[in-house]
Design a protein around this motif. Sequence first.
Motif, PDB file in Angstrom:
ATOM      1  N   ALA A 120       1.687   2.452 -12.935  1.00  0.00           N
ATOM      2  CA  ALA A 120       0.764   1.567 -12.441  1.00  0.00           C
ATOM      3  C   ALA A 120       0.299   1.862 -11.031  1.00  0.00           C
ATOM      4  O   ALA A 120      -0.607   1.900 -10.479  1.00  0.00           O
ATOM      5  N   ALA A 121       1.509   1.749 -10.359  1.00  0.00           N
ATOM      6  CA  ALA A 121       1.354   1.883  -8.808  1.00  0.00           C
ATOM      7  C   ALA A 121       0.909   3.156  -8.353  1.00  0.00           C
ATOM      8  O   ALA A 121       0.291   3.422  -7.363  1.00  0.00           O
ATOM      9  N   ALA A 122       1.354   4.227  -9.232  1.00  0.00           N
ATOM     10  CA  ALA A 122       0.712   5.298  -8.751  1.00  0.00           C
ATOM     11  C   ALA A 122      -0.751   5.600  -8.606  1.00  0.00           C
ATOM     12  O   ALA A 122      -1.229   6.713  -8.085  1.00  0.00           O
ATOM     13  N   ILE A 123      -1.473   4.682  -9.429  1.00  0.00           N
ATOM     14  CA  ILE A 123      -2.976   4.824  -9.512  1.00  0.00           C
ATOM     15  C   ILE A 123      -3.417   3.609  -8.672  1.00  0.00           C
ATOM     16  O   ILE A 123      -4.512   3.434  -8.992  1.00  0.00           O
ATOM     17  N   GLY A 124      -2.747   3.335  -7.776  1.00  0.00           N
ATOM     18  CA  GLY A 124      -3.136   1.986  -7.141  1.00  0.00           C
ATOM     19  C   GLY A 124      -3.293   0.359  -7.564  1.00  0.00           C
ATOM     20  O   GLY A 124      -3.915  -0.350  -7.432  1.00  0.00           O
ATOM     21  N   GLN A 125      -2.383   0.418  -9.093  1.00  0.00           N
ATOM     22  CA  GLN A 125      -2.471  -0.780  -9.621  1.00  0.00           C
ATOM     23  C   GLN A 125      -0.926  -1.457  -9.296  1.00  0.00           C
ATOM     24  O   GLN A 125      -0.452  -1.290  -8.140  1.00  0.00           O
ATOM     25  N   SER A 126      -0.626  -2.227 -10.198  1.00  0.00           N
ATOM     26  CA  SER A 126       0.657  -3.007 -10.471  1.00  0.00           C
ATOM     27  C   SER A 126       0.577  -3.838  -8.995  1.00  0.00           C
ATOM     28  O   SER A 126      -0.545  -4.385  -9.085  1.00  0.00           O
ATOM     29  N   THR A 127       1.554  -4.100  -8.346  1.00  0.00           N
ATOM     30  CA  THR A 127       1.580  -4.982  -7.213  1.00  0.00           C
ATOM     31  C   THR A 127       1.213  -4.453  -6.005  1.00  0.00           C
ATOM     32  O   THR A 127       1.185  -5.207  -4.949  1.00  0.00           O
ATOM     33  N   LEU A 128       0.692  -2.971  -5.940  1.00  0.00           N
ATOM     34  CA  LEU A 128       0.487  -2.422  -4.891  1.00  0.00           C
ATOM     35  C   LEU A 128      -0.950  -3.048  -4.319  1.00  0.00           C
ATOM     36  O   LEU A 128      -1.822  -2.931  -4.807  1.00  0.00           O
ATOM     37  N   THR A 129      -0.850  -3.260  -2.840  1.00  0.00           N
ATOM     38  CA  THR A 129      -2.007  -3.542  -2.312  1.00  0.00           C
ATOM     39  C   THR A 129      -2.034  -2.801  -0.811  1.00  0.00           C
ATOM     40  O   THR A 129      -1.087  -2.649  -0.335  1.00  0.00           O
ATOM     41  N   THR A 130      -3.297  -2.373  -0.440  1.00  0.00           N
ATOM     42  CA  THR A 130      -3.410  -1.674   0.871  1.00  0.00           C
ATOM     43  C   THR A 130      -4.790  -2.300   1.766  1.00  0.00           C
ATOM     44  O   THR A 130      -5.669  -2.882   0.973  1.00  0.00           O
ATOM     45  N   THR A 131      -4.601  -2.048   2.984  1.00  0.00           N
ATOM     46  CA  THR A 131      -5.872  -2.236   3.565  1.00  0.00           C
ATOM     47  C   THR A 131      -6.808  -1.118   3.761  1.00  0.00           C
ATOM     48  O   THR A 131      -6.269   0.130   3.694  1.00  0.00           O
ATOM     49  N   PRO A 132      -8.127  -1.193   3.934  1.00  0.00           N
ATOM     50  CA  PRO A 132      -9.012  -0.060   4.236  1.00  0.00           C
ATOM     51  C   PRO A 132      -8.467   0.686   5.254  1.00  0.00           C
ATOM     52  O   PRO A 132      -8.627   2.110   5.421  1.00  0.00           O
ATOM     53  N   LEU A 133      -7.969   0.073   6.330  1.00  0.00           N
ATOM     54  CA  LEU A 133      -7.258   0.624   7.553  1.00  0.00           C
ATOM     55  C   LEU A 133      -6.339   1.648   7.361  1.00  0.00           C
ATOM     56  O   LEU A 133      -6.136   2.659   7.666  1.00  0.00           O
ATOM     57  N   GLN A 134      -5.317   1.334   6.435  1.00  0.00           N
ATOM     58  CA  GLN A 134      -4.066   2.084   5.966  1.00  0.00           C
ATOM     59  C   GLN A 134      -4.642   3.077   5.359  1.00  0.00           C
ATOM     60  O   GLN A 134      -4.142   4.377   5.480  1.00  0.00           O
ATOM     61  N   ILE A 135      -5.634   3.228   4.405  1.00  0.00           N
ATOM     62  CA  ILE A 135      -6.072   4.292   3.701  1.00  0.00           C
ATOM     63  C   ILE A 135      -6.704   5.186   4.692  1.00  0.00           C
ATOM     64  O   ILE A 135      -6.588   6.501   4.413  1.00  0.00           O
ATOM     65  N   ALA A 136      -7.393   4.765   5.781  1.00  0.00           N
ATOM     66  CA  ALA A 136      -8.135   5.698   6.468  1.00  0.00           C
ATOM     67  C   ALA A 136      -6.977   6.496   7.388  1.00  0.00           C
ATOM     68  O   ALA A 136      -7.204   7.595   7.534  1.00  0.00           O
ATOM     69  N   ARG A 137      -6.012   5.708   7.890  1.00  0.00           N
ATOM     70  CA  ARG A 137      -4.906   6.286   8.443  1.00  0.00           C
ATOM     71  C   ARG A 137      -4.096   7.479   7.614  1.00  0.00           C
ATOM     72  O   ARG A 137      -3.777   8.424   7.973  1.00  0.00           O
TER      73      ARG A 137
END
Length: 223
Positions: free
Chosen positions: A44-61
């Motif tokens: 689930a985490a591998a596709i961005g689910q489970s308890t994984l959360t990110t910010t747009p800034l982290q993804i841009a980085r």
Amino acid sequence: AARLGLGQPTGIDLPAETAGHLPAASTLSVPTGPVSLRERELRAAAIGQSTLTTTPLQIARLLAAVANRGTLVAPHVVAGWGLLSDPQAGSEAQTVPPLPHTRPAGTKIAELDTATLEVLHRALRGVVDDSAGTGHASVHLEGLSIAGKTGTAEAGGNRLAHAWFAGYAPAESPRVAFVVALEHAGSAGEAAGPVARRLVQRLDQLGYLGRESRGRLARAEAY
């Protein structure tokens, strides 16, 4: 994921930055049957689910690190770049001052395989360039290659999903990494894709993509 900056602040010079959450491997190791909880959670985490959360800034980085071949940079807020406006100039052409040629100091990501990076580059370009790519219909631009990834994040509770597109341009010689994140906007391709395309078009018009022939505007206008 931790080496790519997830689950930790980026270090941007703004107050109260959110770190997001990267689940620790030690919390995902309890077997519950034929398929362990760890395996299910990792899938689930591998596709961005489970308890994984990110910010747009982290993804841009993260996308910037892929684009620059493996260096995490600390983002900073800047002022002074942009369209030169002169109320007396009317509709006469304006130009944008060039971006500095020096790259902010960063940290090389440990144990990042060069071959893996090349696969990622090809895949991210294919998302937009390939006719079967999830971003082709809404992001593709003739004559300007964009690399990126659509993301439709389920929100639960019968609410519309969050629509994401993260990428960089020009794909062959990246100058800008960006993220479009629209809360409860539905399909990423339909909602975030057109915004990403317009953003890249505008960056090109303003000269931020290093294409000198596109770096001038016929009219002075606000964005």
